[in-house]
Design an enzyme around this catalytic site. Structure first.
Site, PDB file in Angstrom:
ATOM      1  N   ASP A 185      22.373  91.545  38.993  1.00 42.35           N
ATOM      2  CA  ASP A 185      23.174  92.695  38.553  1.00 42.35           C
ATOM      3  C   ASP A 185      24.146  92.265  37.443  1.00 42.35           C
ATOM      4  O   ASP A 185      24.377  92.999  36.486  1.00 42.35           O
ATOM      5  CB  ASP A 185      23.957  93.276  39.748  1.00 42.35           C
ATOM      6  CG  ASP A 185      23.022  93.704  40.868  1.00 42.35           C
ATOM      7  OD1 ASP A 185      21.979  94.303  40.562  1.00 42.35           O
ATOM      8  OD2 ASP A 185      23.325  93.406  42.041  1.00 42.35           O
TER       9      ASP A 185
ATOM     10  N   HIS B 190      23.997  95.479  46.624  1.00 41.87           N
ATOM     11  CA  HIS B 190      22.845  95.341  45.718  1.00 41.87           C
ATOM     12  C   HIS B 190      21.813  96.432  45.997  1.00 41.87           C
ATOM     13  O   HIS B 190      20.721  96.154  46.506  1.00 41.87           O
ATOM     14  CB  HIS B 190      22.224  93.945  45.852  1.00 41.87           C
ATOM     15  CG  HIS B 190      21.012  93.783  44.979  1.00 41.87           C
ATOM     16  ND1 HIS B 190      21.085  93.758  43.604  1.00 41.87           N
ATOM     17  CD2 HIS B 190      19.686  93.690  45.279  1.00 41.87           C
ATOM     18  CE1 HIS B 190      19.865  93.638  43.098  1.00 41.87           C
ATOM     19  NE2 HIS B 190      19.001  93.605  44.102  1.00 41.87           N
TER      20      HIS B 190
HETATM   21  N1  NAD Z   1      18.368  90.043  45.196  1.00 39.69           N
HETATM   22  C1  NAD Z   1      17.785  90.489  44.112  1.00 39.69           C
HETATM   23  O1  NAD Z   1      18.442  90.750  43.101  1.00 39.69           O
HETATM   24  C2  NAD Z   1      16.294  90.645  44.061  1.00 39.69           C
HETATM   25  C3  NAD Z   1      15.641  90.783  42.824  1.00 39.69           C
HETATM   26  C4  NAD Z   1      14.259  90.900  42.799  1.00 39.69           C
HETATM   27  C5  NAD Z   1      13.531  90.902  43.995  1.00 39.69           C
HETATM   28  N2  NAD Z   1      14.191  90.770  45.170  1.00 39.69           N
HETATM   29  C6  NAD Z   1      13.463  90.728  46.439  1.00 39.69           C
HETATM   30  O2  NAD Z   1      12.853  89.454  46.594  1.00 39.69           O
HETATM   31  C7  NAD Z   1      11.733  89.565  47.503  1.00 39.69           C
HETATM   32  C8  NAD Z   1      10.534  88.823  46.944  1.00 39.69           C
HETATM   33  O3  NAD Z   1      10.076  89.445  45.769  1.00 39.69           O
HETATM   34  P1  NAD Z   1       8.775  88.883  44.985  1.00 39.69           P
HETATM   35  O4  NAD Z   1       8.591  89.742  43.807  1.00 39.69           O
HETATM   36  O5  NAD Z   1       8.873  87.421  44.830  1.00 39.69           O
HETATM   37  O6  NAD Z   1       7.626  89.221  46.071  1.00 39.69           O
HETATM   38  P2  NAD Z   1       6.196  88.520  46.222  1.00 39.69           P
HETATM   39  O7  NAD Z   1       5.402  89.375  47.136  1.00 39.69           O
HETATM   40  O8  NAD Z   1       5.629  88.228  44.872  1.00 39.69           O
HETATM   41  O9  NAD Z   1       6.519  87.131  46.911  1.00 39.69           O
HETATM   42  C9  NAD Z   1       7.039  87.053  48.188  1.00 39.69           C
HETATM   43  C10 NAD Z   1       6.567  85.770  48.816  1.00 39.69           C
HETATM   44  O10 NAD Z   1       7.139  85.711  50.128  1.00 39.69           O
HETATM   45  C11 NAD Z   1       6.156  85.104  50.944  1.00 39.69           C
HETATM   46  N3  NAD Z   1       6.422  85.339  52.349  1.00 39.69           N
HETATM   47  C12 NAD Z   1       6.178  86.438  53.102  1.00 39.69           C
HETATM   48  N4  NAD Z   1       6.535  86.213  54.377  1.00 39.69           N
HETATM   49  C13 NAD Z   1       7.039  84.963  54.417  1.00 39.69           C
HETATM   50  C14 NAD Z   1       7.572  84.164  55.449  1.00 39.69           C
HETATM   51  N5  NAD Z   1       7.662  84.597  56.711  1.00 39.69           N
HETATM   52  N6  NAD Z   1       7.975  82.925  55.124  1.00 39.69           N
HETATM   53  C15 NAD Z   1       7.897  82.465  53.857  1.00 39.69           C
HETATM   54  N7  NAD Z   1       7.406  83.176  52.841  1.00 39.69           N
HETATM   55  C16 NAD Z   1       6.973  84.414  53.130  1.00 39.69           C
HETATM   56  C17 NAD Z   1       4.838  85.675  50.477  1.00 39.69           C
HETATM   57  O11 NAD Z   1       3.742  84.886  50.914  1.00 39.69           O
HETATM   58  C18 NAD Z   1       5.029  85.673  48.978  1.00 39.69           C
HETATM   59  O12 NAD Z   1       4.562  84.479  48.397  1.00 39.69           O
HETATM   60  C19 NAD Z   1      11.537  91.060  47.702  1.00 39.69           C
HETATM   61  O13 NAD Z   1      12.104  91.442  48.925  1.00 39.69           O
HETATM   62  C20 NAD Z   1      12.294  91.687  46.555  1.00 39.69           C
HETATM   63  O14 NAD Z   1      12.714  92.998  46.830  1.00 39.69           O
HETATM   64  C21 NAD Z   1      15.544  90.650  45.218  1.00 39.69           C
HETATM   65  O1  LMR Z   2      14.737  96.528  42.419  1.00 36.26           O
HETATM   66  C1  LMR Z   2      14.194  95.805  43.256  1.00 36.26           C
HETATM   67  O2  LMR Z   2      13.541  96.263  44.196  1.00 36.26           O
HETATM   68  C2  LMR Z   2      14.267  94.317  43.125  1.00 36.26           C
HETATM   69  C3  LMR Z   2      15.650  93.807  42.880  1.00 36.26           C
HETATM   70  O3  LMR Z   2      16.538  94.187  43.882  1.00 36.26           O
HETATM   71  C4  LMR Z   2      16.186  94.145  41.522  1.00 36.26           C
HETATM   72  O4  LMR Z   2      17.359  94.524  41.418  1.00 36.26           O
HETATM   73  O5  LMR Z   2      15.445  93.982  40.537  1.00 36.26           O
END
Ligand code: NAD
Ligand code: LMR
Length: 346
Positions: free
Chosen positions: A182, A209
Site C-alpha cells: 500500500d 489492508h
Molecule cells: N499483503 C499483501 O499486500 C498481498 C499482496 C498480494 C497478494 N497477497 C496474498 O498473498 C497470497 C499468495 O498470493 P500468490 O499470488 O502468491 O498466490 P499463488 O497461488 O500464486 O501462490 C500461493 C502459494 O501458496 C502455496 N500454499 C498453499 N497452501 C500452502 C500451505 N499450507 N503451506 C505452504 N504453502 C502453501 C501454494 O502451493 C502456492 O505455491 C494470497 O492470499 C494473496 O491474496 C497479499
Molecule cells: O488485491 C489483492 O487481492 C492482493 C493484495 O492484497 C494487493 O493489495 O494487491
C-alpha cells in the site's frame, strides 16, 4: 530494500562470493548470520520474493517451503552467487526443518483473488492455511519475526496472534501484517501527481489492508505538493483500489505478485536491519496497537532488535483523513474479530 539497495545488490552479485562491505556498514565477515524462511515459496509471490531475498546480503540461510514445487525453485535460486545458502522443503513433513532456527518467516501462502472477489472471500481457505503454518512456527521457531502476507491480512494477523497465544509463544513485537505494498503504491501514485522524484517520496499508509481500511495519509506525504482536494481523493481511492486494479488487469490469473514480492522484500529487509541493530528503521505495518481503540492497526512502526520497538502515532490528520479513519473502523474491527473467532473455534 530501496531501489539503490537493489542496484547495489545486483552490482555486488556480479562478483563471486560476498562483497567486502554491505550497505549498512557491516564487513561481510561480521554481518550476523540470519535465516529467512519463505512459506509459499513456489507461488506467484513466493518465487520472485525468494529471488529478492537471495539478493539480500543480510540473509545467510534461505529456506524455501511450499506444499510442492520448492526443490526446483530452490535449485534455481541457489545458483545465484550471493551470500545465502538456499534449501528447498516440500510437504508438511519438511516444514519443521524449514522453520528451525529462522529469524524471519515470510508467509505468502494461500489463494489469491479473482475478479469480483474481495480479500475476505479468501478467508475460508487461507485462514486454515495460516493457522496450520503458525502452529508450526510456534513449535519450531517461536522467536522468529513473522511477516504475514496471506490475505485477508486484516484477519490472518489476528489468527496468527491467537494461535501463538494458545501455544504460549505470543510476542506482539514479533508479528507483522505486511502492508508495504500500500505504501509502495501510494508513493508511486503520489509521485506521478505531484511530479516528484519517486525515489524521494514518502507516504504513510495506516489502518488495514483491504478497501477503505487502507488509509493513505497524503497530508503527510513528502516532498509536499499543492494538490487539490479532488486530486487527494482520487489518489486515496486509487491506493485503496490498487489491488483490485491488478486483479482485474490479470483477468483471473491472480493478484499482485511482482510488486508484492518487491514490497515483501523491503519489509523483510527492514526487519533484518532492525534485528541487526540498525537505528531508525521505520516502516508501516499492521501490528498489535494502542494507536486507536482497535486491537490491531497499521501505522508507522520503529523496528529494532526484538521486532517492534515503537508503534508510532498517526500525527496530524486532515478532516478528510479523520473521516476516512472513522469510516474504516467498523469493517476493520469486524475482520479482526472474525479472525479471532476462527482461531478459537477451530
Ligand atoms: N499483503 C499483501 O499486500 C498481498 C499482496 C498480494 C497478494 N497477497 C496474498 O498473498 C497470497 C499468495 O498470493 P500468490 O499470488 O502468491 O498466490 P499463488 O497461488 O500464486 O501462490 C500461493 C502459494 O501458496 C502455496 N500454499 C498453499 N497452501 C500452502 C500451505 N499450507 N503451506 C505452504 N504453502 C502453501 C501454494 O502451493 C502456492 O505455491 C494470497 O492470499 C494473496 O491474496 C497479499
Ligand atoms: O488485491 C489483492 O487481492 C492482493 C493484495 O492484497 C494487493 O493489495 O494487491
Amino acid at each position: 530494500m530501496r531501489t539503490s539497495m537493489l542496484k547495489s545488490i545486483v552490482r555486488r552479485s556480479s562478483v563471486p562470493g560476498v562483497s567486502s562491505v554491505s550497505r549498512r556498514g557491516f564487513a561481510s565477515g561480521s554481518a550476523p548470520e540470519r535465516k529467512v524462511a519463505v512459506l509459499g515459496a513456489a507461488g506467484g509471490i513466493g518465487q520472485p520474493l525468494s529471488l529478492l531475498m537471495k539478493l539480500n546480503p543480510l540473509v545467510s540461510r534461505l529456506a524455501l517451503y511450499d506444499i510442492a514445487g520448492t526443490p526446483g525453485v530452490a535449485a534455481d535460486v541457489s545458483h545465484i552467487n550471493t551470500r545465502s545458502e538456499v534449501a528447498g522443503f516440500a510437504g508438511e513433513e519438511q516444514l519443521g526443518q524449514a522453520l528451525e532456527g529462522a529469524d524471519v518467516v515470510i508467509i505468502p501462502a494461500g489463494v489469491p483473488r479473482k475478479p469480483g472477489m474481495t480479500r475476505d472471500d479468501l478467508f475460508n481457505i487461507n485462514a486454515g492455511i495460516v493457522k496450520s503454518l503458525c502452529t508450526a512456527i510456534a513449535k519450531y521457531c517461536p522467536h522468529a519475526l513473522v511477516n504475514m502476507i496471506s490475505n485477508p491480512v486484516n484477519s490472518t494477523v489476528p489468527i496468527a496472534a491467537e494461535v501463538f497465544k494458545k501455544a504460549g509463544t505470543y510476542d506482539e513485537k514479533r508479528l507483522f501484517g505486511v502492508t508495504t505494498l500500500d505504501v509502495v503504491r501510494a508513493k508511486t501514485f503520489y509521485a506521478g501527481k505531484a511530479r516528484a522524484n519517486v525515489a524521494d517520496v514518502n507516504v504513510p499508509v495506516v489502518g488495514g489492508h483491504a478497501g477503505i481500511t487502507i488509509l493513505p495519509l497524503f497530508s503527510q506525504a513528502t516532498p509536499t505538493a499543492n494538490l487539490s482536494d479532488e486530486e487527494i481523493e482520487a489518489l486515496t481511492k486509487r491506493t485503496q483500489d490498487g489491488g483490485t486494479e491488478v486483479v482485474e488487469a490479470k483477468a483471473g490469473k491472480g493478484s499482485a505478485t511482482l510488486s508484492m514480492a518487491y514490497a515483501g522484500a523491503i519489509f523483510a529487509d527492514a526487519c533484518l536491519k532492525g534485528l541487526n541493530g540498525v537505528p531508525d528503521v521505520v516502516e508501516c505495518s499492521f501490528v498489535q496497537s494502542n494507536v486507536t481503540e482497535l486491537p490491531f492497526f497499521a501505522s508507522k512502526v520503529r523496528l529494532g532488535k526484538n521486532g517492534v520497538e515503537e508503534v508510532l502515532g498517526l500525527g496530524q490528520l486532515t478532516d478528510y483523513e479523520k473521516k476516512g479513519l472513522e469510516a474504516l473502523k467498523p469493517e476493520l474491527l469486524s475482520s479482526i474479530e472474525k479472525g479471532i473467532k476462527f482461531a478459537n473455534a477451530n
